[in-house]
Design a protein around this motif. Structure first.
Motif: not given
Length: 301
Positions: A85-87, A208-211, A214-215
């Motif tokens: 995510l930081l990238e 799955e929905k959590s990540m 975040f994206h």
């Protein structure tokens, strides 16, 4: 009569707890990291904090990290997911000429302590002038709908979509000048996802929905971050939010650098034109002096 009442109550309790029997994520759960709690761990630190006008030496070196989770045992986002995510956030910084380099810093380096003192230690370790801290708040919720009555059968738990699942995600990047402890700007990002699932599928769906949340929230935040970074130079000039100085190897870049480059090129062309003209005149004068008769010789005849 009492027997029937007890049976109904027991049925309701069992029905309400069906999802809980097969999932640890039923009901509402929160993943969060707090920027305020990390930088100001107690009341005294908040009262003592008196930010100064920052002096930024361009180009600046930026550190980028997630604020550690509020959970005392572990981070709610896995380290590899944090770095991924930081990238994506890093790309927002790389396009601006006033930024030298961006260091992606694992949140484990920020866990050793709290407050600006700890932040300054991490900044010295990575040799950065500015820290961009990403905090988050994600709420997942799984509630049983009317179809949950069919959970009474084992087959129903696998086949009947009796759970309404939602994931709401908020992320925020706050950019601080380390030396002055002044926040330069911030950029938020939000997202909401919903999906109906079976009782057995709750855990996999929410993970799955959590990540995914975040994206998508980070993508939204990156758009806002681009806008804030583009506005930063204007805000420095108009709002005086920081004082700017330049390192010896910094040319300024950007549109102003292009203007200076073009101006220098024009001056070189003009100077070359004058030099060529002077050379031509000098050559012509020498030729005239050698081949043309003098006025004195003409008068003597």
């Amino acid at each position: 009569m009492k027997y029937r009442i007890y049976t109904v109550i027991l049925s309701v309790v069992l029905l309400a707890s069906c999802s809980a029997l097969v999932s640890q994520n039923s009901g509402q759960r929160t993943k969060a990291s707090s920027l305020v709690d990390y930088l100001y761990p107690d009341g005294q630190s908040r009262e003592a904090h008196q930010p100064q006008i920052p002096v930024l030496t361009l180009p600046v070196k930026v550190g980028l990290a997630f604020v550690p989770s509020s959970h005392w045992q572990h981070d709610e986002i896995q380290s590899k997911d944090q770095l991924e995510l930081l990238e994506r956030v890093k790309q927002s910084f790389m396009q601006y000429d006033y930024i030298d380099r961006i260091e992606v810093i694992p949140s484990t380096y920020l866990k050793g302590g709290k407050g600006f003192t700890s932040l300054e230690q991490v900044a010295r370790l990575y040799d950065v002038d500015v820290m961009a801290l990403v905090s988050y708040d994600q709420v997942t919720q799984s509630l049983e709908n009317n179809a949950a009555v069919l959970y009474w059968t084992i087959v129903g738990m696998y086949l009947i979509p009796g759970n309404e699942n939602s994931v709401q995600t908020f992320v925020d990047t706050a950019v601080f000048d380390v030396k002055s402890r002044k926040m330069l700007f911030r950029a938020p990002g939000i997202n909401k996802l919903e999906k109906r699932t079976t009782a057995i599928g709750v855990d996999d769906t929410l993970a799955e929905k959590s990540m995914q949340g975040f994206h998508l929230a980070v993508a939204d935040m990156s758009t806002n971050l681009d806008a804030e970074l583009a506005r930063f130079k204007t805000r420095v000039k108009e709002e005086k939010i920081a004082k700017i100085q330049h390192s010896e190897n910094y040319s300024g870049g950007g549109a102003m650098g292009l203007i200076l480059l073009l101006s220098g090129f024009v001056l070189l062309v003009i100077r070359a034109g004058f030099n060529n003209r002077a050379d031509n005149l000098s050559t012509q004068n020498a030729f005239d002096a050698k081949h043309m008769p003098s006025s004195k010789g003409v008068g003597s005849h």
